[in-house]
Design a protein around this motif. Structure first.
Motif, PDB file in Angstrom:
ATOM      1  N   ASP A  28      55.240  93.751  50.548  1.00 41.35           N
ATOM      2  CA  ASP A  28      56.472  94.521  50.389  1.00 41.35           C
ATOM      3  C   ASP A  28      56.812  94.854  48.944  1.00 41.35           C
ATOM      4  O   ASP A  28      57.887  95.348  48.657  1.00 41.35           O
ATOM      5  CB  ASP A  28      57.645  93.811  51.057  1.00 41.35           C
ATOM      6  CG  ASP A  28      57.957  92.462  50.427  1.00 41.35           C
ATOM      7  OD1 ASP A  28      57.312  92.099  49.436  1.00 41.35           O
ATOM      8  OD2 ASP A  28      58.852  91.773  50.934  1.00 41.35           O
ATOM      9  N   GLY A  29      55.911  94.564  48.006  1.00 38.38           N
ATOM     10  CA  GLY A  29      56.133  94.920  46.608  1.00 38.38           C
ATOM     11  C   GLY A  29      56.967  93.925  45.826  1.00 38.38           C
ATOM     12  O   GLY A  29      57.246  94.155  44.660  1.00 38.38           O
ATOM     13  N   SER A  30      57.379  92.817  46.436  1.00 32.62           N
ATOM     14  CA  SER A  30      58.084  91.778  45.690  1.00 32.62           C
ATOM     15  C   SER A  30      57.582  90.414  46.167  1.00 32.62           C
ATOM     16  O   SER A  30      57.171  90.248  47.303  1.00 32.62           O
ATOM     17  CB  SER A  30      59.598  91.887  45.878  1.00 32.62           C
ATOM     18  OG  SER A  30      59.954  91.590  47.200  1.00 32.62           O
ATOM     19  N   ILE A  31      57.611  89.462  45.222  1.00 30.59           N
ATOM     20  CA  ILE A  31      57.088  88.127  45.516  1.00 30.59           C
ATOM     21  C   ILE A  31      57.588  87.174  44.440  1.00 30.59           C
ATOM     22  O   ILE A  31      57.836  87.594  43.300  1.00 30.59           O
ATOM     23  CB  ILE A  31      55.537  88.151  45.562  1.00 30.59           C
ATOM     24  CG1 ILE A  31      54.952  86.850  46.077  1.00 30.59           C
ATOM     25  CG2 ILE A  31      54.944  88.529  44.207  1.00 30.59           C
ATOM     26  CD1 ILE A  31      53.453  86.906  46.366  1.00 30.59           C
ATOM     27  N   ARG A  32      57.746  85.912  44.769  1.00 32.45           N
ATOM     28  CA  ARG A  32      58.146  84.915  43.772  1.00 32.45           C
ATOM     29  C   ARG A  32      56.919  84.536  42.928  1.00 32.45           C
ATOM     30  O   ARG A  32      55.786  84.569  43.403  1.00 32.45           O
ATOM     31  CB  ARG A  32      58.726  83.689  44.452  1.00 32.45           C
ATOM     32  CG  ARG A  32      60.002  84.025  45.202  1.00 32.45           C
ATOM     33  CD  ARG A  32      60.886  82.817  45.359  1.00 32.45           C
ATOM     34  NE  ARG A  32      62.050  83.144  46.159  1.00 32.45           N
ATOM     35  CZ  ARG A  32      63.158  83.701  45.674  1.00 32.45           C
ATOM     36  NH1 ARG A  32      63.243  83.986  44.405  1.00 32.45           N
ATOM     37  NH2 ARG A  32      64.177  83.965  46.467  1.00 32.45           N
TER      38      ARG A  32
END
Length: 88
Positions: A28-32
């Protein structure tokens, strides 16, 4: 601690090498940050990620980062041990 490698772990998204900078695709284009380091095969566990961060060995967009929970977005560049990884 595992060295940066171009080998994909089963179940991970695509890894592309763009002339020295590897792009790690996320769903989704974001990650920690801690999850990203595991996805990119830089570390094997969260505790390995924490050790790298505490030692100041991780930069996000050119600045030292110490938070494992830092939210990364598509286009961010993570540098670890001379390797550059872009969030895709």
């Amino acid at each position: 601690m595992k060295a940066v490698a171009g080998v994909r772990r089963p179940g991970t998204e695509a890894v592309r090498d763009n002339g020295g900078m590897r792009e790690i695709a996320t769903s989704d284009g974001s990650i920690r940050l801690g999850q990203f380091l595991k996805l990119a095969n830089v570390v094997e566990s969260g505790s390995d990620a924490r050790a790298l961060l505490e030692d100041g060995q991780v930069q996000v967009n050119g600045e030292v980062e110490e938070r494992r929970g830092r939210q990364l977005r598509r286009g961010d560049v993570v540098t670890v041990g001379g390797a550059e990884l872009r969030v895709g």
